[in-house]
Design a protein around this motif. Sequence first.
Motif, short mmCIF file in Angstrom:
data_model
loop_
_atom_site.label_atom_id
_atom_site.label_comp_id
_atom_site.label_asym_id
_atom_site.label_seq_id
_atom_site.Cartn_x
_atom_site.Cartn_y
_atom_site.Cartn_z
N ASN A 70 42.49 102.42 83.84
CA ASN A 70 43.39 103.19 84.19
C ASN A 70 44.46 102.37 83.42
O ASN A 70 45.88 103.13 82.47
CB ASN A 70 43.59 102.88 85.77
CG ASN A 70 42.33 103.79 86.01
OD1 ASN A 70 41.75 104.18 85.62
ND2 ASN A 70 42.76 103.89 87.27
N VAL A 71 44.58 101.15 83.14
CA VAL A 71 46.31 100.41 82.21
C VAL A 71 45.61 100.50 81.27
O VAL A 71 46.53 99.91 80.41
CB VAL A 71 46.57 99.62 83.14
CG1 VAL A 71 46.83 99.46 84.86
CG2 VAL A 71 45.27 98.18 83.32
N GLY A 72 44.86 101.48 80.66
CA GLY A 72 44.10 100.76 79.27
C GLY A 72 43.36 99.82 78.83
O GLY A 72 43.57 98.85 79.81
N ASN A 73 42.48 99.45 77.60
CA ASN A 73 41.66 98.65 78.06
C ASN A 73 42.26 96.94 76.66
O ASN A 73 43.26 97.91 76.23
CB ASN A 73 40.24 99.32 76.24
CG ASN A 73 39.12 98.87 77.31
OD1 ASN A 73 38.48 97.02 77.55
ND2 ASN A 73 38.28 99.68 77.21
N ALA A 267 46.00 105.00 91.73
CA ALA A 267 46.68 105.65 90.51
C ALA A 267 46.15 106.90 90.04
O ALA A 267 46.73 107.76 89.22
CB ALA A 267 48.02 104.87 89.63
N ARG A 268 44.50 106.74 89.70
CA ARG A 268 44.74 108.01 89.00
C ARG A 268 44.69 109.14 89.86
O ARG A 268 44.53 110.46 89.10
CB ARG A 268 43.44 107.62 89.19
CG ARG A 268 42.32 108.39 88.79
CD ARG A 268 42.07 108.87 87.74
NE ARG A 268 41.74 107.98 86.70
CZ ARG A 268 41.82 107.34 85.12
NH1 ARG A 268 42.31 108.77 84.92
NH2 ARG A 268 41.97 106.57 83.87
N THR A 269 45.30 109.26 90.12
CA THR A 269 45.53 111.00 91.27
C THR A 269 46.47 111.59 91.18
O THR A 269 47.05 112.37 92.01
CB THR A 269 44.03 111.45 92.20
OG1 THR A 269 44.66 110.41 92.90
CG2 THR A 269 42.55 111.01 91.92
N GLY A 270 47.06 110.40 90.94
CA GLY A 270 49.11 110.70 90.82
C GLY A 270 49.65 110.07 91.74
O GLY A 270 51.03 110.61 92.84
N THR A 287 37.81 100.18 97.33
CA THR A 287 38.24 100.04 96.51
C THR A 287 37.16 99.13 94.56
O THR A 287 36.56 98.45 95.87
CB THR A 287 39.67 99.98 96.06
OG1 THR A 287 40.03 98.56 96.37
CG2 THR A 287 40.79 100.50 96.54
N ALA A 288 37.86 99.50 93.62
CA ALA A 288 36.80 99.15 92.75
C ALA A 288 37.54 99.90 91.21
O ALA A 288 38.39 100.18 91.02
CB ALA A 288 35.01 99.15 92.46
N LYS A 289 36.21 100.30 90.66
CA LYS A 289 36.35 100.62 89.20
C LYS A 289 38.41 99.98 89.01
O LYS A 289 38.26 98.81 87.85
CB LYS A 289 36.28 101.88 89.16
CG LYS A 289 35.06 102.38 89.52
CD LYS A 289 34.96 103.97 89.04
CE LYS A 289 33.35 104.24 89.83
NZ LYS A 289 32.69 103.45 88.28
N GLY A 290 39.66 101.43 88.83
CA GLY A 290 40.22 100.66 88.31
C GLY A 290 41.20 99.00 88.65
O GLY A 290 41.97 99.26 88.70
N GLY A 340 55.32 102.77 85.76
CA GLY A 340 55.41 103.41 86.13
C GLY A 340 53.86 104.49 85.81
O GLY A 340 54.05 105.57 86.17
N LEU A 341 52.89 104.30 86.24
CA LEU A 341 51.93 105.29 86.12
C LEU A 341 51.24 105.61 87.45
O LEU A 341 50.45 106.65 86.91
CB LEU A 341 50.52 104.11 85.46
CG LEU A 341 50.68 103.21 84.75
CD1 LEU A 341 49.65 102.07 84.24
CD2 LEU A 341 51.03 103.66 83.73
N VAL A 342 51.58 105.67 88.31
CA VAL A 342 51.58 106.33 89.42
C VAL A 342 52.36 108.18 88.67
O VAL A 342 51.43 108.70 89.03
CB VAL A 342 51.60 106.44 91.10
CG1 VAL A 342 51.99 107.62 91.69
CG2 VAL A 342 51.47 105.18 91.32
#
Length: 446
Positions: A70-73, A267-270, A287-290, A340-342
């Motif tokens: 989510n925050v970039g690779n 933050a994925r869904t806003g 939780t996991a992934k991001g 501000g990724l949300v």
Amino acid sequence: MTSEIAQERRIVTEIPGPRSRELQERRRAAVPPGVGSVLPVYVTDAGGGVVVDADGNSLIDFGSGIAVTNVGNANARVAERVKAQVERFTHTCFMVAPYESYVQVCEALNALTPGDHEKRTILVNSGAEAVENAVKIARYATGRQAVVVFDHGYHGRTLLTMTLTAKNMPYKHGFGPYAPEVYRMPLAYPFRWPSGPENCGEEAARQAIDQITKQIGPENVAAVVIEPIAGEGGFIEPAPGFLPRIAEFAEANGILFVADEVQTGFARTGDLFACEHEGIVPDLITTAKGIAGGLPLAAVTGRADIMDKVHGGGLGGTYGGNPLACEAALAVLEEIEARGLVERARAIGDTMLPRLRELAAAHEAIGDVRGRGAMVAIELVKPGTKEPDPQLTAEVARRCHQAGLLVLTAGTYGNVLRFLPPLVIPDHLLNEGLDILADAFTAATA
């Protein structure tokens, strides 16, 4: 904190190119075919909104490693913290000799997950392990055995989480027998609800509650486990009111509400977590992934009175909360706040959803456009019907891949294209990717 990789699509060979094809041959001799890949290009670099392969092709990334980066690779903040940690120590096992970063991640999740009640968190390795532990905790805390899940849900590939998962192929086929005391209920799937989307939330909740009451007995149910947006099932956003009604029923009957936010979190869904959208406060959240920018980490966060019931030594694992992953998670949380990724996820949705609706207006094969924030999808059907069209879905994905856009498919029927761009993707790549998608539809339906 921006990637040094050029943020451009660049195609220099066919896809996959000769070097990737060579590596694919080596893979066939070393890796069983049961381990699949969406696109057999072998990555050498990734960052921002692109992945670069062994042949020098730079592809626009609409997958984020399935909602992980989510925050970039290779995010700079993540890389700096992990590098500093790897030079200090890589492992002690938190159950043997603990360290502060594990505690810091737990403190952060206790503060950030929905609800202002006192919480506790455990750290594990994967989303499946988190869900499995949530079920263990729920059964222990309630003294009950039954677990309720929902149509189109996906929860993992271990024996228990495979049982919780709804889809047979490829996740369950041939791997039984499955774990006992798991019961599946209807999900409020607006596009496919028989009486229409306007009735979906209320009717689906009523059906689920009626079936739980008649078939299991609420007094026997330890937990309901549900994704606030069904991920692998096709990015199905349950009809409004469905989740709150299920949560109310659970609370009234001493059943623990477990929100599986493995794909929707961070933050994925806003929203920081998807269950916030309808004000759901889960008893347990996975939780996991991001959570850690690509390093293996997952968590179960829950009410302190529930989490504290498990006896000493009943929870844990050798690698759970690895110090490298913990440092990465702390960096991810800093990055979400600092950039501000949300809000950025909402902006991505504000760009993608109107463009996808325009595409749907031009192509009758797109039956539904849905999603929130940077977790959006289109469902493909035979024109004039709601019959799933997985063949067209695969063809559009193939054409996107050939043109340098990495997209993923999903859905119980294999007929959904899902889009999960990194939240740091530049706008020019986001729009170029949507242009490629439109061209792929035009070519595939010509």
